[in-house]
Design an enzyme around this catalytic site. Structure first.
Site, mmCIF file in Angstrom:
data_model
loop_
_atom_site.group_PDB
_atom_site.id
_atom_site.type_symbol
_atom_site.label_atom_id
_atom_site.label_comp_id
_atom_site.label_asym_id
_atom_site.label_seq_id
_atom_site.Cartn_x
_atom_site.Cartn_y
_atom_site.Cartn_z
ATOM 1 N N HIS A 66 3.523 -1.730 5.696
ATOM 2 C CA HIS A 66 3.153 -0.752 5.361
ATOM 3 C C HIS A 66 3.961 0.573 5.960
ATOM 4 O O HIS A 66 4.473 0.565 7.014
ATOM 5 C CB HIS A 66 1.653 -0.408 5.497
ATOM 6 C CG HIS A 66 0.687 -1.101 4.739
ATOM 7 N ND1 HIS A 66 -0.505 -1.132 4.355
ATOM 8 C CD2 HIS A 66 1.269 -2.647 4.026
ATOM 9 C CE1 HIS A 66 -1.144 -2.308 3.771
ATOM 10 N NE2 HIS A 66 -0.205 -3.061 3.424
ATOM 11 N N GLU A 68 2.904 3.304 7.175
ATOM 12 C CA GLU A 68 2.368 3.749 8.624
ATOM 13 C C GLU A 68 2.777 2.784 9.540
ATOM 14 O O GLU A 68 3.122 3.271 10.706
ATOM 15 C CB GLU A 68 0.963 3.826 8.347
ATOM 16 C CG GLU A 68 0.039 4.835 7.274
ATOM 17 C CD GLU A 68 0.106 3.950 5.990
ATOM 18 O OE1 GLU A 68 -1.262 4.363 5.395
ATOM 19 O OE2 GLU A 68 0.728 3.123 5.526
ATOM 20 N N CYS A 96 -5.178 2.296 4.892
ATOM 21 C CA CYS A 96 -5.940 1.039 4.608
ATOM 22 C C CYS A 96 -6.537 0.554 6.069
ATOM 23 O O CYS A 96 -6.329 1.073 7.053
ATOM 24 C CB CYS A 96 -5.239 0.005 4.197
ATOM 25 S SG CYS A 96 -4.162 -0.616 5.410
ATOM 26 N N CYS A 99 -3.730 -0.325 8.813
ATOM 27 C CA CYS A 99 -3.316 0.636 9.329
ATOM 28 C C CYS A 99 -4.004 1.725 10.075
ATOM 29 O O CYS A 99 -3.650 2.285 11.092
ATOM 30 C CB CYS A 99 -2.399 1.799 8.178
ATOM 31 S SG CYS A 99 -1.062 0.845 7.245
#
Length: 163
Positions: A66, A68, A96, A99
């Protein structure tokens, strides 16, 4: 030149947030060009970008890739530290649970995000991992910075996928 606290200008902070969110949006556009969910992230320390990332889940065949997580790794490498104290994350979509947990573990100071995520958001939409008092660190959250731009990118991407 001396700055007087009585002449505090809140627009300075809005424009600063917009500047860094634009950088995250450019990364989100790059993700979309690579047929990834358009999420981009930058981490800022002392008014300098120290980490960047955009979703690369499909490209890397890695569910943890992801924006992040990639930005956290880059920022930690830049600072040569596992902690991101004093740092701010600008991300186009609400983080999410994965993260948000990583951001808590990194001791990040602040998360600034554009669009909320009603299906996976963990900074207030569904969960609030980043401010859970049971955890050893809590993160300040600012939401809605350039929200319409972030939402537009996401809507455009998913409309194209549905066709």
């Amino acid at each position: 030149m001396t700055t007087n606290i009585d002449t505090f200008n809140p627009n300075f902070f809005v424009s600063k947030h917009n500047h860094y969110m634009r950088q995250a949006l450019h990364l989100a556009e790059q993700a979309a060009e690579e047929d990834e969910v358009p999420v981009g992230a930058v981490i800022v320390y002392e008014d300098r970008i120290i980490g960047r990332g955009y979703n690369q889940v499909e490209r890397l065949k890695d569910p943890t890739a992801h924006a992040e997580i990639l930005a956290i790794s880059a920022a930690c490498q830049t600072l040569n530290s596992k902690f991101l104290e004093g740092c701010t994350l600008y991300v186009t979509l609400e983080p999410c649970p994965m993260c948000s947990g990583a951001l808590v573990l990194s001791r990040l100071e602040r998360i600034i995000f554009g669009a909320t995520d009603p299906k996976m958001g963990a900074c207030g939409s569904i969960y609030n991992i980043s401010q859970d008092p049971r955890l050893n660190h809590r993160i300040e959250i600012i939401q809605g910075i350039m929200e319409f731009d972030a939402e537009f990118l996401l809507k455009q991407y998913f409309e194209r996928k549905r066709r």
